[in-house]
Write a protein that holds these residues in place. Structure first.
Motif, mmCIF file in Angstrom:
data_model
loop_
_atom_site.group_PDB
_atom_site.id
_atom_site.type_symbol
_atom_site.label_atom_id
_atom_site.label_comp_id
_atom_site.label_asym_id
_atom_site.label_seq_id
_atom_site.Cartn_x
_atom_site.Cartn_y
_atom_site.Cartn_z
ATOM 1 N N LEU A 1 88.934 38.790 72.106
ATOM 2 C CA LEU A 1 89.767 39.896 71.639
ATOM 3 C C LEU A 1 89.143 41.242 71.959
ATOM 4 N N ASN A 2 87.887 41.189 72.463
ATOM 5 C CA ASN A 2 87.222 42.382 72.960
ATOM 6 C C ASN A 2 86.965 43.431 71.896
ATOM 7 N N LYS A 3 86.883 42.999 70.632
ATOM 8 C CA LYS A 3 86.580 43.943 69.563
ATOM 9 C C LYS A 3 85.074 44.019 69.373
ATOM 10 N N GLY B 1 76.287 43.494 71.763
ATOM 11 C CA GLY B 1 76.672 44.457 72.785
ATOM 12 C C GLY B 1 78.136 44.393 73.128
ATOM 13 N N THR B 2 78.718 43.189 73.023
ATOM 14 C CA THR B 2 80.135 43.015 73.342
ATOM 15 C C THR B 2 80.721 41.884 72.515
ATOM 16 N N HIS C 1 68.962 40.922 73.099
ATOM 17 C CA HIS C 1 68.994 42.378 72.961
ATOM 18 C C HIS C 1 70.416 42.918 73.095
ATOM 19 N N GLY C 2 71.236 42.273 73.914
ATOM 20 C CA GLY C 2 72.654 42.627 73.987
ATOM 21 C C GLY C 2 72.973 43.908 74.725
ATOM 22 N N PRO D 1 79.219 35.573 80.811
ATOM 23 C CA PRO D 1 78.263 36.676 80.915
ATOM 24 C C PRO D 1 78.441 37.703 79.789
ATOM 25 N N GLY D 2 79.489 37.517 78.990
ATOM 26 C CA GLY D 2 79.734 38.423 77.868
ATOM 27 C C GLY D 2 78.948 38.019 76.639
ATOM 28 N N LEU D 3 79.657 37.657 75.577
ATOM 29 C CA LEU D 3 79.006 37.347 74.301
ATOM 30 C C LEU D 3 78.060 36.161 74.404
#
Length: 368
Positions: free
Chosen positions: A14-16, A22-23, A88-89, A106-108
C-alpha cells in the motif's frame, strides 16, 4: 534458522510509511515470475499491510565469501559482506536490488528479511589460505552495513576482524553505526600495524531528515562523535558524504565537511544519489510521501544529471553524474575540502607486506 515466505510476487504494497522503516512498499523484484494485485479496499489486508513487520534473520552457510570487483569507480578489488539485507532501512540504498536474487522484495523485505552468513569466519580463513590468494586490502561491509543491529548479537564482523588481525590482512570498513566502537580493541591493534581504514558515512546532520531517510541509523551528530572517538584511538578515518540528493541534503554539503574536519576526519569524499533498478520507484514513492511539493523538482534535477534518466550506470559517471548541477556540486565540494585542509588524502596506505597465510586443517601449526 528462519525460513522466509517470498513476498516479491506482489505488484506493490500500500506504500504507506511505516514507523522505523525506510519504506512500506514491497514491490516485486525484477525476477519475480508472478505478480499479485492487492485490494486496497480490503480493510483486513490494509491493516496487515501497514503494520510494521518484525525483523527476521535466516542463518546461511555461504559457499564463498570474498567477492572480486573490476569497477574503476571504487578503490578496492576485494570485498566481504557478512549479511544480506540491512535493517538500517536507508531508502536510497544501492544494494536493495540484490534482494531480488533471493526472490524477495528490494523494498520492505530488504529491511526486514535478513540473511547472516554464520560460517563467514571459517570461510575467511579458508579463502585466505588458498594457494592462489594474493594479499590486498579487503573492503568489509560494502553491499550492506557490517555493523547493522543484528551484528550486536551475532558478532560476525568482529570474528572477521579478529582473523584479519591474526593474519595481517588489511581491511577497509565502511559504516554509519556506533557499534563499531565495540571493536576498538581490535581496531587499535590493526591501526598500529597499518591494517585498517574506517569510512564513516555522514548523509545529513538534520535529525528530522535522518529519521525518514535512514530510519534505523545513528544521528549525524552521533556519527561525528564516533569519528572523534576513532581518531582519538589512533584509527585512520575518512568520511563519505553519500548520497548527495538534489534539494534534499545538498544544502548541507559545506556544513558536513566542516563538522567532520572539526572532529578529526582525515579525508572526505562524496557520491551523488544512485537509483539502480528497483531503487528508482522506491525512492520516487518516498519523495512523494515526504516531499510532495518538491518531488517532481528533485526527480527532474536527477534526470538532468543522468542523461534524461533516473539512473546512468556508466563507469566514471554513476558516482558523480554530469551536467551543470553535478559540476556545481563538484566545485562546492572541492572548495569546502580545501578550506578545511582535507584536500589531500592524508590516510597512509594499508600494509600487505606482513600477511601470514593461515594454517590449513591438518597442518602441524593448526594444533596450536
Amino acid at each position: 534458522m528462519v525460513s522466509f515466505m517470498s513476498s516479491s510476487s506482489r505488484k506493490s504494497s500500500l506504500n504507506k510509511p511505516l514507523k522505523g522503516r525506510g519504506t512500506g512498499n514491497n514491490l516485486a523484484g525484477r525476477f519475480a515470475i508472478t505478480l499479485v494485485e492487492i485490494d486496497e479496499n480490503d480493510d483486513a489486508i490494509a491493516l496487515l499491510e501497514t503494520s510494521s513487520p518484525k525483523t527476521e534473520v535466516r542463518h546461511e552457510r555461504a559457499k564463498t565469501l570474498i567477492s572480486r570487483n573490476q569497477s574503476p569507480d571504487v578503490p578496492f578489488r576485494q570485498s566481504i559482506n557478512p549479511y544480506k539485507g540491512c535493517e538500517h532501512g536507508c531508502i536510497y540504498c544501492f544494494a536493495r536490488p540484490s534482494h531480488a536474487y533471493l526472490d524477495l522484495s528490494p523494498g520492505l523485505d530488504f529491511e526486514t528479511k535478513l540473511v547472516a552468513k554464520t560460517n563467514a569466519a571459517l570461510l575467511f580463513q579458508e579463502e585466505l589460505a588458498k594457494p592462489n590468494y594474493r594479499c590486498e586490502p579487503i573492503a568489509l561491509g560494502i553491499n550492506t552495513d557490517a555493523y547493522q543491529p543484528i551484528e550486536k548479537q551475532l558478532a560476525i564482523t568482529r570474528q572477521l576482524l579478529e582473523i584479519a588481525l591474526a593474519h595481517h590482512q588489511p581491511i577497509s570498513l565502511i559504516t554509519k553505526s556506533t557499534l563499531i566502537l565495540r571493536d576498538l580493541d581490535i581496531l587499535i591493534q590493526m591501526a598500529a600495524k597499518r591494517l585498517i581504514h574506517v569510512a564513516i558515512s555522514v548523509t545529513t546532520l538534520d535529525n528530522d531528515l535522518k529519521r525518514i531517510l535512514e530510519p534505523r541509523t545513528a544521528s549525524g551528530k552521533t556519527r561525528l562523535q564516533v569519528i572523534k572517538k576513532l581518531r582519538k584511538a589512533g584509527i585512520p578515518v575518512t568520511v563519505l558524504i553519500a548520497p548527495i540528493i538534489p534539494f534534499i541534503n545538498d544544502n548541507e554539503l559545506e556544513s558536513i565537511v566542516a563538522a567532520c574536519a572539526k572532529v578529526g576526519a582525515q579525508s572526505v569524499n562524496y557520491i551523488m544519489l544512485r537509483l539502480p533498478h528497483e531503487v528508482a520507484p522506491l525512492f520516487e514513492d518516498w519523495l512523494k510521501q515526504h516531499y510532495t511539493e518538491r518531488a517532481e523538482h528533485v526527480l527532474k534535477r536527477i534526470m538532468d544529471m543522468r542523461g534524461g534518466k533516473l539512473y546512468d550506470s556508466r563507469f566514471g559517471k554513476r558516482m558523480t553524474g554530469e551536467g551543470v548541477f553535478a559540476d556545481l556540486i563538484k566545485q562546492r565540494f572541492h572548495s569546502a575540502r580545501r578550506k578545511h585542509g582535507l584536500d589531500n588524502n592524508r590516510l597512509s596506505s594499508l600494509d600487505c607486506r606482513h600477511f601470514k597465510v593461515p594454517p590449513k586443517e591438518g597442518d602441524q601449526m593448526a594444533l596450536f
